[in-house]
Design an enzyme around this catalytic site. Structure first.
Site, PDB file in Angstrom:
ATOM      1  N   GLY A 121       4.432  57.462   5.884  1.00 16.41           N
ATOM      2  CA  GLY A 121       5.425  58.425   5.583  1.00 16.41           C
ATOM      3  C   GLY A 121       6.716  58.023   5.096  1.00 16.41           C
ATOM      4  N   ASP A 169      10.544  62.108  -2.894  1.00 15.46           N
ATOM      5  CA  ASP A 169      10.804  60.765  -2.718  1.00 15.46           C
ATOM      6  C   ASP A 169      11.011  59.884  -3.604  1.00 15.46           C
ATOM      7  OD1 ASP A 169       9.284  61.861  -0.326  1.00 15.46           O
ATOM      8  OD2 ASP A 169       7.400  60.971  -0.926  1.00 15.46           O
TER       9      ASP A 169
HETATM   10  P1  ADP Z   1       3.253  56.497   1.363  1.00 15.93           P
HETATM   11  O1  ADP Z   1       3.881  56.786   0.305  1.00 15.93           O
HETATM   12  O2  ADP Z   1       3.600  57.559   2.659  1.00 15.93           O
HETATM   13  O3  ADP Z   1       3.445  55.263   2.036  1.00 15.93           O
HETATM   14  P2  ADP Z   1       0.939  57.085  -0.178  1.00 15.93           P
HETATM   15  O4  ADP Z   1      -0.307  57.606   0.147  1.00 15.93           O
HETATM   16  O5  ADP Z   1       1.762  58.012  -1.037  1.00 15.93           O
HETATM   17  O6  ADP Z   1       1.808  56.633   1.252  1.00 15.93           O
HETATM   18  O7  ADP Z   1       1.063  55.803  -1.102  1.00 15.93           O
HETATM   19  C1  ADP Z   1       0.536  54.592  -0.554  1.00 15.93           C
HETATM   20  C2  ADP Z   1      -0.433  54.046  -1.515  1.00 15.93           C
HETATM   21  O8  ADP Z   1       0.411  53.564  -2.616  1.00 15.93           O
HETATM   22  C3  ADP Z   1      -1.395  52.858  -1.408  1.00 15.93           C
HETATM   23  O9  ADP Z   1      -2.391  53.055  -0.806  1.00 15.93           O
HETATM   24  C4  ADP Z   1      -1.429  52.017  -2.561  1.00 15.93           C
HETATM   25  O10 ADP Z   1      -2.287  52.660  -3.494  1.00 15.93           O
HETATM   26  C5  ADP Z   1       0.109  52.128  -3.036  1.00 15.93           C
HETATM   27  N1  ADP Z   1       1.120  51.211  -2.841  1.00 15.93           N
HETATM   28  C6  ADP Z   1       2.008  51.355  -2.274  1.00 15.93           C
HETATM   29  N2  ADP Z   1       2.907  50.363  -2.220  1.00 15.93           N
HETATM   30  C7  ADP Z   1       2.174  49.225  -2.792  1.00 15.93           C
HETATM   31  C8  ADP Z   1       2.321  47.967  -3.159  1.00 15.93           C
HETATM   32  N3  ADP Z   1       3.524  47.067  -2.782  1.00 15.93           N
HETATM   33  N4  ADP Z   1       1.265  47.073  -3.890  1.00 15.93           N
HETATM   34  C9  ADP Z   1       0.338  47.861  -4.264  1.00 15.93           C
HETATM   35  N5  ADP Z   1       0.323  49.305  -3.973  1.00 15.93           N
HETATM   36  C10 ADP Z   1       0.949  49.988  -3.415  1.00 15.93           C
HETATM   37 MG    MG Z   2       3.757  58.720  -0.776  1.00 15.82          MG
END
Ligand code: ADP
Ligand code: MG
Length: 379
Positions: A121, A169
């Site tokens: 989140g 966001d």
């Molecule tokens: P949140 O934004 O709340 O952390 P989301 O489901 O919106 O959760 O986004 C998470 C997804 O974004 C991860 O599962 C991945 O696919 C991608 N992601 C986020 N940060 C990274 C990163 N540093 N490297 C690769 N993928 C990432």
């Molecule tokens: Mg997200």
């Protein structure tokens, strides 16, 4: 074009939403702030017109020709690993937004590393989008401003990833400022920076990551969005933003109980965001506790996205002396926030950990966050 950088490091932060939950896709108001946890991308141009992405998050790399991005998204996105759709989707959305000739931009290697907790989140998705958008904007010489880059991030997430998120966001991650929140009108995309003054008031913002994961693209979130659209349609307005608290009595007569309670949450939450901005400016951060608490109650009782673990994160913080506390980031799992006196960090943390242990949940991850700067070039 010759002085566009060919190498460098860019980064963008995750965010916490102080207040304004599920208002963004209803054209309403939100008050998020960028946090010190960031996703960084090291970039190096290449001469073969290809774009390759790697990340410490995943062992799966992805590589495509820049000129193939238009064919990849959105229809053939399954051909690349899910995480790679975020950065490759941003590259695609940047090309779409600017109409730049793909043959004129260099290929790139993008290597990501991050300390933003994923799926908690805190919007690791906006962080990876913001880092990618900022880097490619500079290296490809596109000249887009921060708001345009935020829109590109949202388009990537909506269409290349397929997650129906609002713009909050990305705006928070692009526009953050130290010690301040970003007050955003999600309809006009106008922003104002609002001083938070937490440190000056001796306060800390505690995040309680329940480690219960959430997925935006699954049922609950879509269902809530549909209820909101239905509520606006019944009231004959383009979006719930166009209603005020005075309209609620009529809304209750016109719609079923569930739809009405979804509507009531959004309409009262918009008002709470406005009240929070006003209170921060007139009375400072110690005045906003009741608004945070009211936001949580409205989410819990009217919008009902919460999971039990979130209330477990909230109730003990209040008992241990928090000024205010609420779930943040959508509420389908994820995190809670609590505004507390600096001197209470250890005792509130212990109280929440104890409550989780007593209820048989895994130990939550509890840490402080500080309002920080948005996307930038680091090196
Ligand atoms: P949140 O934004 O709340 O952390 P989301 O489901 O919106 O959760 O986004 C998470 C997804 O974004 C991860 O599962 C991945 O696919 C991608 N992601 C986020 N940060 C990274 C990163 N540093 N490297 C690769 N993928 C990432
Ligand atoms: Mg997200």
């Amino acid at each position: 074009m010759t002085d566009n950088p060919t190498t460098g490091t860019w980064s963008a932060p995750g965010r916490v939403n102080l207040i304004g939950e599920h208002t963004d896709y209803n054209d309403g108001f939100v008050l998020p702030f960028a946090i010190e946890f960031r996703t960084a991308v090291a970039l190096q141009t290449r001469t073969d017109g290809r774009i390759r992405v790697t990340s410490s998050f995943s062992s799966d790399a992805a590589e495509v020709a820049v000129s193939d991005l238009a064919a990849l998204f959105p229809d053939r996105r399954d051909e690349v690993p899910e995480w790679a759709r975020y950065p490759l989707g941003v590259a695609w959305a940047l090309l779409e937004a600017t109409g730049v000739d793909v043959a004129s931009v260099p290929g790139v290697d993008l290597s990501f590393s991050s300390d933003v907790p994923v799926g908690a989140g805190l919007s690791s998705s906006a962080a990876i989008e913001g880092a990618t958008a900022s880097a490619l904007n500079d290296v490809w010489g596109l000249g887009l401003d921060c708001v345009s880059l935020a829109k590109v991030g949202r388009r990537a997430e909506n269409e290349a990833v397929g997650a129906p998120t609002g713009i909050m966001d990305q705006m928070a991650s692009m526009l953050g400022r130290a010690d301040a929140a970003t007050f955003l009108d999600c309809r006009s995309l106008q922003t104002e920076s609002v001083d938070l003054g937490f440190a000056g008031a001796g306060l800390e913002l505690l995040v309680i990551d329940t480690k219960v994961t959430h997925a935006h693209s699954t049922g609950g979130y879509r269902e809530r969005r549909a209820s909101c659209e239905q509520g606006a349609a019944i009231m004959g307005v383009p979006a719930l933003r166009d209603l005020t608290v005075d309209d609620l009595a009529r809304a209750q007569e016109l719609m079923d109980d569930v739809t009405f309670r979804r509507v009531r949450h959004v309409v009262t939450e918009d008002q709470r965001v406005l009240d929070t901005v006003e209170t921060l400016r007139s009375a400072g951060p110690r005045g906003i506790g009741q608004l945070l608490d009211a936001s949580h109650a409205s989410m819990r009782d009217d919008f009902e996205p919460s999971v039990a673990a979130l209330d477990l994160g909230i109730d003990p913080t209040r008992a241990a002396g928090a000024i205010g506390a609420r779930m943040t980031g959508g509420g389908f799992g994820g995190a809670a926030i609590a505004l507390i006196d600096h001197s209470l960090v250890a005792s509130v943390t212990a109280a929440v950990e104890r409550a989780f242990a007593d209820a048989g949940y895994a130990t939550p991850h509890i840490f402080t966050v500080h309002p920080s700067e948005g996307a930038r070039r680091d090196v």
